[in-house]
Design a protein around this motif. Structure first.
Motif, mmCIF file in Angstrom:
data_model
loop_
_atom_site.group_PDB
_atom_site.id
_atom_site.type_symbol
_atom_site.label_atom_id
_atom_site.label_comp_id
_atom_site.label_asym_id
_atom_site.label_seq_id
_atom_site.Cartn_x
_atom_site.Cartn_y
_atom_site.Cartn_z
ATOM 1 N N ILE A 153 36.821 -25.359 98.297
ATOM 2 C CA ILE A 153 36.545 -24.995 99.699
ATOM 3 C C ILE A 153 35.785 -26.081 100.462
ATOM 4 O O ILE A 153 35.556 -25.945 101.664
ATOM 5 N N GLY A 154 35.382 -27.135 99.783
ATOM 6 C CA GLY A 154 34.744 -28.257 100.477
ATOM 7 C C GLY A 154 33.266 -28.381 100.173
ATOM 8 O O GLY A 154 32.657 -29.414 100.432
ATOM 9 N N LEU A 155 32.678 -27.339 99.632
ATOM 10 C CA LEU A 155 31.271 -27.412 99.241
ATOM 11 C C LEU A 155 31.013 -26.429 98.117
ATOM 12 O O LEU A 155 31.812 -25.519 97.874
ATOM 13 N N THR B 66 28.164 -30.929 97.557
ATOM 14 C CA THR B 66 29.526 -30.627 97.978
ATOM 15 C C THR B 66 30.461 -30.612 96.769
ATOM 16 O O THR B 66 31.192 -29.659 96.568
#
Lengths: 409, 409
Positions: free
Chosen positions: A200-202, A213
């Motif tokens: 999800i990006g982090l 991240t």
């Protein structure tokens, strides 16, 4: 209006079970209700992360008061959804919906996740709730942290899915690891591989001021630089405004490359570390790397239900002492981190912690990342990290990438 | 021990100037000291983001009390650094270091950044400070937000550097934008391009529960799905555990692709939006896109020192009404966001905000992202976003990527 593809995600039965467990804790602790405020806590107890407050009375049905998006929340959760409306009337709304609580003569005790709720918002909540009843908002964050420690089979499945993503991504990215590439550039490639597979990006982290991240790729001397990060290795980072993790340092031959990476897929994180080297590790570091494997094997053995968390840390310290590596364990000198492992789940810094003073006993359903590492200023950091599920039969490894030093030509 | 490559980053004179400005505010407001707790606030007022507390008395020298890493903090800031030591004695330590404050007969008023400080930590700080003096910790977050609104030339340079990174990254990533690629996959490519150019991996956001790493690429109907995110567009996201931004939706011909992206380079963020289409936009959306360009041009004209922020939002609402687009502005129906633009700097959600009730006047040195957008359920979102510096001569555009709809074959 078409609201495409939005469906409930967490099984309804699981949400109900979690709410019932929290209600049992509240009844035992003499708490009248719990007000969940943080996105991850909302998701855990409702299945939805929309913006709002989840009110769970110690008996009776919960209500999710949503600011935005109400229509989306209704599709994501089976918990009753109500519009939050004007914030200053929130206390009155609660009093109308829960007369059996707000009509009490004695003062109400309402718990909230105060380890993450900002003070300013706490004061506003206290004000609006206080306008409807004599009411104190108390810190219920330990109830949440304890409940969330024990993972359901559904959650284990999600963590395993994340473990698969990390394993595949690292395998793909290793093809472009070469002498002369910068930590940043190679990390960008790992992140690309993680992202296309659903990261999800982090990775969410509960601790104040902590940021992560995808973890870090840190090599040679840049890896051994101390940092603020609550972990065994920090890294040089990209400057004072991002003083940890990857830097623009160039990856060189015969230096350790610490690959401490994870991802968050469908809400759940995984955390793994491998050490790689292009060529050969200096003897001191090879010896320390071998010690990290010995330590993790020892931890694997000890991770049985009933084992106190602090004992695992003590055993690791004893192992370091006998290998003459105490000064280098989990950082160096004043900047040593004081733990061996940590819980993972929706967040990367869950309970339990394998640390001094953390006397909680291991239980089936706990998931822990165990990460013995050794720091050598001027040389680098080596170590290994796997994630494990505690079962009645002992520790089951969830990490999928194969163990061992990654030796590259 | 070699601590390689760690150097002060924010110029010493700038840090001093900021501290003096905060002290002037404290003196005016009758506050005895400010205790900074959040990583971004620490960086702004010291130049270091190490883990600790920055104590700034209303008169006299500041001290940065650092838990970890003390040695790194000393290299990053010219402010005096002290070891934090055991937290429960922090109040006593402060009383020893600042006898002229803690010896006061009347109660001490100490401000802190309570909009971000977790309640649990606030209570612990109140306890240790209270053990040393009669003392109240009050909310000083508006002082911080107001000071940080006005950017120095050094900060403008950093924002411009971030603007260059976004512009170059989007240019590079547009080469692989094609029919059939998923939002996620194309976003992964943009993020790769951003990362290798120095993006730290996330954009910091002050708002509770808000998350943003690089923004969003959202296309067609998936773009118009409402979300919790405090912005004009949310996106379908990757499931209930990440319910905003990119999804696995496939990018199709003749649908709008909203590219709302930014990055954080050396601490400073930039925020820009472009709309692209493979083929041609449906007429309704083309008309709305044209309206967004008209609105941003109007805002550019109006952004002069002395203009009230709320007037810019009102003018945008009037423009939407006359174009018959009111229902679609900044979201749709119950899920409309109620602003036109926002300050940017170290965080993506800085002051001022171009919104109703935000009556502050524009001043030289403010930097704003202005983002008129229109949402059409079932069809998509279109719009444009540029970032501007307010100067005596009016708005100067900091965004480097060229304006206009991106038409691809």
């Amino acid at each position: 209006m078409a609201v495409m593809d939005i469906v409930a995600d967490v099984p309804e039965a699981l949400v109900s079970e979690r709410i019932i467990r929290l209600q049992a804790v509240m009844q035992k602790e003499g708490v009248d209700a719990f007000l969940l405020t943080q996105n991850v806590d909302l998701y855990y107890f409702s299945g939805s992360m929309q913006n709002g407050y989840l009110f769970i009375p110690s008996t009776g049905d919960a209500t999710f008061y949503v600011r935005r998006s109400v229509q989306r929340a209704k599709l994501e959760t089976a918990v009753k959804v109500a519009e939050l409306g004007a914030f200053r009337f929130f206390g009155e709304t609660l009093a109308q919906h829960y007369p059996y609580l707000f009509g009490k003569e004695s003062g109400l005790r309402i718990a909230a996740d105060l380890d993450v709720l900002p003070t300013q918002l706490y004061a506003k909540l206290q004000e609006t709730l206080g306008s409807a009843a004599s009411c104190t908002i108390i810190d219920g964050s330990t109830y949440i942290r304890k409940l969330r420690m024990i993972k359901s089979p559904w959650e284990i499945g999600r963590i395993e899915a994340a473990a698969k993503v990390v394993s595949e991504s690292l395998t793909a990215a290793l093809h472009v690891l070469r002498e002369g590439i910068s930590e940043l550039e190679w990390m960008a490639r790992i992140e690309y591989e993680l992202r296309i597979r659903g990261h999800i990006g982090l990775m969410r982290m509960r601790g104040f001021n902590q940021e992560i991240t995808t973890g870090m790729v840190i090599s040679g001397p840049a890896a051994a630089v101390p940092s603020y990060f609550d972990g065994p290795a920090g890294g040089l980072g990209l400057g004072a405004a991002s003083p940890q993790s990857v830097s623009r340092s160039i990856i060189k031959r015969n230096e350790p490359i610490l690959i401490d990476i994870g991802c968050c897929v469908d809400g759940y994180v995984i955390d793994q570390t491998r050490t790689a080297v292009l060529g050969k590790l200096p003897e001191t570091l090879q010896r320390a790397y071998d010690a990290s494997e010995t330590l993790i094997a020892k931890a694997e053995e000890m991770m049985v239900p009933g084992a106190p968390c602090s004992k695992l840390y003590e055993a690791a310290l004893a192992g370091c002492a006998s290998a003459n590596l105490s000064d280098h364990f989990m950082g160096f000198g004043a900047d040593q981190a004081k733990f061996l492992g940590h819980g993972i789940g929706l967040e990367i810094d869950e309970w339990p912690v394998l640390a001094k003073g953390f006397d909680m006993l291991l239980e089936p359903g706990m998931v822990l990342a165990v990460e013995p590492k050794f720091t050598f200023p001027g040389l680098g950091v080596v170590g290994i990290e796997n994630s494990y599920l505690i079962t009645d039969q002992g520790a089951r490894k969830l990490t999928q990438f194969k163990d061992g030093l990654i030796l590259l030509p």
